[in-house]
Write a protein that holds these residues in place. Structure first.
Motif, PDB file in Angstrom:
ATOM      1  N   ILE A  14      31.568  49.353  26.370  1.00 50.42           N
ATOM      2  CA  ILE A  14      30.342  49.666  26.245  1.00 50.42           C
ATOM      3  C   ILE A  14      29.816  50.461  27.436  1.00 50.42           C
ATOM      4  O   ILE A  14      29.150  51.304  27.320  1.00 50.42           O
ATOM      5  CB  ILE A  14      29.331  48.402  26.282  1.00 50.42           C
ATOM      6  CG1 ILE A  14      29.787  47.586  24.550  1.00 50.42           C
ATOM      7  CG2 ILE A  14      27.993  48.477  26.260  1.00 50.42           C
ATOM      8  CD1 ILE A  14      29.236  46.198  24.481  1.00 50.42           C
ATOM      9  N   SER A  15      30.257  50.032  28.617  1.00 52.49           N
ATOM     10  CA  SER A  15      29.767  50.358  29.778  1.00 52.49           C
ATOM     11  C   SER A  15      30.163  52.046  30.138  1.00 52.49           C
ATOM     12  O   SER A  15      29.695  52.989  30.117  1.00 52.49           O
ATOM     13  CB  SER A  15      30.207  49.799  31.068  1.00 52.49           C
ATOM     14  OG  SER A  15      30.078  50.445  32.348  1.00 52.49           O
ATOM     15  N   GLU A  16      31.440  52.232  29.474  1.00 51.24           N
ATOM     16  CA  GLU A  16      32.088  53.704  29.536  1.00 51.24           C
ATOM     17  C   GLU A  16      31.403  54.444  28.509  1.00 51.24           C
ATOM     18  O   GLU A  16      31.035  55.765  28.602  1.00 51.24           O
ATOM     19  CB  GLU A  16      33.621  53.688  29.301  1.00 51.24           C
ATOM     20  CG  GLU A  16      34.463  52.998  30.220  1.00 51.24           C
ATOM     21  CD  GLU A  16      35.920  52.877  30.012  1.00 51.24           C
ATOM     22  OE1 GLU A  16      36.274  53.107  28.947  1.00 51.24           O
ATOM     23  OE2 GLU A  16      36.783  52.487  30.940  1.00 51.24           O
ATOM     24  N   GLN A  17      31.257  53.897  27.419  1.00 53.38           N
ATOM     25  CA  GLN A  17      30.282  54.725  26.318  1.00 53.38           C
ATOM     26  C   GLN A  17      29.171  54.806  26.915  1.00 53.38           C
ATOM     27  O   GLN A  17      28.476  55.999  26.677  1.00 53.38           O
ATOM     28  CB  GLN A  17      30.143  53.873  25.003  1.00 53.38           C
ATOM     29  CG  GLN A  17      29.463  54.714  23.861  1.00 53.38           C
ATOM     30  CD  GLN A  17      30.265  55.843  23.390  1.00 53.38           C
ATOM     31  OE1 GLN A  17      31.697  56.028  23.384  1.00 53.38           O
ATOM     32  NE2 GLN A  17      29.344  56.910  23.356  1.00 53.38           N
ATOM     33  N   ARG A  18      28.104  54.303  27.376  1.00 56.86           N
ATOM     34  CA  ARG A  18      26.993  54.347  27.955  1.00 56.86           C
ATOM     35  C   ARG A  18      27.036  55.447  29.179  1.00 56.86           C
ATOM     36  O   ARG A  18      26.282  56.368  28.957  1.00 56.86           O
ATOM     37  CB  ARG A  18      26.414  53.126  28.620  1.00 56.86           C
ATOM     38  CG  ARG A  18      24.899  53.321  29.377  1.00 56.86           C
ATOM     39  CD  ARG A  18      24.523  52.147  29.848  1.00 56.86           C
ATOM     40  NE  ARG A  18      24.266  50.962  28.908  1.00 56.86           N
ATOM     41  CZ  ARG A  18      24.728  49.819  29.090  1.00 56.86           C
ATOM     42  NH1 ARG A  18      25.215  49.385  30.096  1.00 56.86           N
ATOM     43  NH2 ARG A  18      24.442  48.621  28.007  1.00 56.86           N
ATOM     44  N   PHE A  19      28.035  55.490  29.868  1.00 57.67           N
ATOM     45  CA  PHE A  19      28.286  56.461  31.133  1.00 57.67           C
ATOM     46  C   PHE A  19      28.415  57.725  30.380  1.00 57.67           C
ATOM     47  O   PHE A  19      27.795  58.740  30.759  1.00 57.67           O
ATOM     48  CB  PHE A  19      29.312  56.230  32.119  1.00 57.67           C
ATOM     49  CG  PHE A  19      29.657  57.311  32.811  1.00 57.67           C
ATOM     50  CD1 PHE A  19      28.759  57.396  34.097  1.00 57.67           C
ATOM     51  CD2 PHE A  19      30.576  58.040  32.866  1.00 57.67           C
ATOM     52  CE1 PHE A  19      29.181  58.271  34.964  1.00 57.67           C
ATOM     53  CE2 PHE A  19      30.980  58.904  33.635  1.00 57.67           C
ATOM     54  CZ  PHE A  19      30.039  59.329  34.661  1.00 57.67           C
ATOM     55  N   ARG A  20      29.242  57.903  29.220  1.00 56.76           N
ATOM     56  CA  ARG A  20      29.618  59.258  28.778  1.00 56.76           C
ATOM     57  C   ARG A  20      28.446  59.782  27.967  1.00 56.76           C
ATOM     58  O   ARG A  20      28.151  60.897  28.098  1.00 56.76           O
ATOM     59  CB  ARG A  20      30.674  58.974  27.596  1.00 56.76           C
ATOM     60  CG  ARG A  20      31.136  60.281  26.801  1.00 56.76           C
ATOM     61  CD  ARG A  20      32.528  59.962  26.054  1.00 56.76           C
ATOM     62  NE  ARG A  20      33.569  59.579  26.911  1.00 56.76           N
ATOM     63  CZ  ARG A  20      34.000  60.670  27.612  1.00 56.76           C
ATOM     64  NH1 ARG A  20      33.892  61.899  27.713  1.00 56.76           N
ATOM     65  NH2 ARG A  20      35.194  60.232  28.459  1.00 56.76           N
ATOM     66  N   THR A  21      27.729  58.962  27.513  1.00 58.26           N
ATOM     67  CA  THR A  21      26.397  59.350  26.524  1.00 58.26           C
ATOM     68  C   THR A  21      25.391  59.944  27.624  1.00 58.26           C
ATOM     69  O   THR A  21      24.756  60.891  27.436  1.00 58.26           O
ATOM     70  CB  THR A  21      25.915  58.142  25.770  1.00 58.26           C
ATOM     71  OG1 THR A  21      26.752  57.703  24.895  1.00 58.26           O
ATOM     72  CG2 THR A  21      24.479  58.539  25.091  1.00 58.26           C
ATOM     73  N   LEU A  22      25.332  59.120  28.873  1.00 55.79           N
ATOM     74  CA  LEU A  22      24.456  59.678  29.825  1.00 55.79           C
ATOM     75  C   LEU A  22      24.805  60.965  30.141  1.00 55.79           C
ATOM     76  O   LEU A  22      23.782  61.977  30.218  1.00 55.79           O
ATOM     77  CB  LEU A  22      24.315  58.688  31.002  1.00 55.79           C
ATOM     78  CG  LEU A  22      23.456  57.186  30.748  1.00 55.79           C
ATOM     79  CD1 LEU A  22      23.671  56.367  31.975  1.00 55.79           C
ATOM     80  CD2 LEU A  22      21.969  57.709  30.640  1.00 55.79           C
ATOM     81  N   ILE A  23      25.724  61.172  30.694  1.00 51.91           N
ATOM     82  CA  ILE A  23      26.379  62.395  31.016  1.00 51.91           C
ATOM     83  C   ILE A  23      26.183  63.433  29.834  1.00 51.91           C
ATOM     84  O   ILE A  23      26.041  64.640  30.468  1.00 51.91           O
ATOM     85  CB  ILE A  23      28.053  62.545  31.528  1.00 51.91           C
ATOM     86  CG1 ILE A  23      27.942  61.532  32.690  1.00 51.91           C
ATOM     87  CG2 ILE A  23      28.514  63.753  31.937  1.00 51.91           C
ATOM     88  CD1 ILE A  23      27.167  61.773  33.992  1.00 51.91           C
ATOM     89  N   GLU A  24      26.768  63.257  28.928  1.00 50.29           N
ATOM     90  CA  GLU A  24      26.875  64.375  27.820  1.00 50.29           C
ATOM     91  C   GLU A  24      25.486  64.571  27.346  1.00 50.29           C
ATOM     92  O   GLU A  24      25.310  65.661  26.766  1.00 50.29           O
ATOM     93  CB  GLU A  24      27.675  63.851  26.823  1.00 50.29           C
ATOM     94  CG  GLU A  24      29.224  63.931  27.125  1.00 50.29           C
ATOM     95  CD  GLU A  24      30.188  63.311  26.112  1.00 50.29           C
ATOM     96  OE1 GLU A  24      29.814  63.234  25.155  1.00 50.29           O
ATOM     97  OE2 GLU A  24      31.413  63.470  26.260  1.00 50.29           O
ATOM     98  N   LYS A  25      24.434  63.511  27.354  1.00 52.79           N
ATOM     99  CA  LYS A  25      23.355  64.074  26.959  1.00 52.79           C
ATOM    100  C   LYS A  25      22.240  64.266  28.019  1.00 52.79           C
ATOM    101  O   LYS A  25      20.920  64.608  27.674  1.00 52.79           O
ATOM    102  CB  LYS A  25      22.609  62.954  26.204  1.00 52.79           C
ATOM    103  CG  LYS A  25      23.363  62.529  24.777  1.00 52.79           C
ATOM    104  CD  LYS A  25      23.553  63.350  23.775  1.00 52.79           C
ATOM    105  CE  LYS A  25      24.146  62.941  22.630  1.00 52.79           C
ATOM    106  NZ  LYS A  25      24.781  63.925  21.755  1.00 52.79           N
ATOM    107  N   SER A  26      22.570  64.521  29.204  1.00 51.45           N
ATOM    108  CA  SER A  26      21.799  64.868  30.153  1.00 51.45           C
ATOM    109  C   SER A  26      21.282  66.219  30.046  1.00 51.45           C
ATOM    110  O   SER A  26      21.812  67.193  29.558  1.00 51.45           O
ATOM    111  CB  SER A  26      22.589  64.961  31.508  1.00 51.45           C
ATOM    112  OG  SER A  26      21.976  65.358  32.646  1.00 51.45           O
ATOM    113  N   SER A  27      20.035  66.664  30.667  1.00 52.00           N
ATOM    114  CA  SER A  27      19.369  67.909  30.707  1.00 52.00           C
ATOM    115  C   SER A  27      20.031  68.838  31.886  1.00 52.00           C
ATOM    116  O   SER A  27      19.399  69.979  31.793  1.00 52.00           O
ATOM    117  CB  SER A  27      17.868  67.783  30.478  1.00 52.00           C
ATOM    118  OG  SER A  27      17.395  67.225  31.548  1.00 52.00           O
TER     119      SER A  27
END
Length: 188
Positions: A14-27
């Motif tokens: 879950i932590s890795e998925q959260r981190f990946r989503t934050l990076i990939e969806k960053s503006s």
């Protein structure tokens, strides 16, 4: 024992998925660059902001799309960062969009080559083009106002709406009414 391990693995997932989503969806565009300048990672925001797919961007000579007037400053900051591991250095530079236009970025650079978890130079690029354009429009507007107010032949004053007192008066106004500017300010 197995239950705890399963919970820990699930929490890590879950932590890795959260981190990946934050990076990939960053503006912002995030770049990870190796010690020998190899691009290790570019975030998907590069496509939205600069028009290049991450794969296209990875195949470019990144320095060839940096504005020539900004290249020396950028290179100096990269060299400084190489000599100061872990420290943050900020700057601005322009990068050419795929369509040929120029975008201005605020860059935050940190050398994390010494960190085994990262082992890269980390660049965070925030697109500030619209902000820079608004600043320039404001400077132009202020210059036009200054010229109209201070250089123009018409007598002008600036008054407060609340009490009608003069906040400023130009030379033409003071000359017309034979006042010194400091005699006018604060009066009606």
């Amino acid at each position: 024992d197995i239950t705890q391990r399963i919970r820990a693995e699930e929490a890590l997932k879950i932590s890795e998925q959260r981190f990946r989503t934050l990076i990939e969806k960053s503006s912002d565009i995030l770049l990870l660059v190796s010690a020998n300048s190899e691009l290790l990672y570019v975030s998907p925001a590069v496509e939205t902001i600069l028009g290049y797919t991450p794969e296209e961007f990875a195949s470019l000579d990144r320095f060839s799309i940096v504005h020539p007037d900004d290249l020396d400053g950028l290179m100096a900051q990269v060299r400084w960062s190489m000599d100061h591991p872990g420290e943050v250095i900020e700057g601005e530079h322009r990068v050419q969009h795929k369509d040929g236009s120029w975008r201005t970025f605020r860059r935050i650079l940190r050398n994390l080559l010494h960190d085994p978890a990262i082992n890269a130079m980390v660049s965070n690029l925030s697109d500030i083009t619209e902000h820079k354009l608004a600043e320039e429009e404001l400077r132009i507007s202020e210059r036009l106002f200054f010229n109209a107010f201070h250089v123009g032949p018409a007598g002008m004053v600036i008054t407060r709406i609340t009490d009608g007192k003069f906040m400023d008066a130009n030379e033409s106004f003071c000359h017309m009414f034979e006042f010194e500017r400091d005699e006018v300010i604060g009066h009606t």
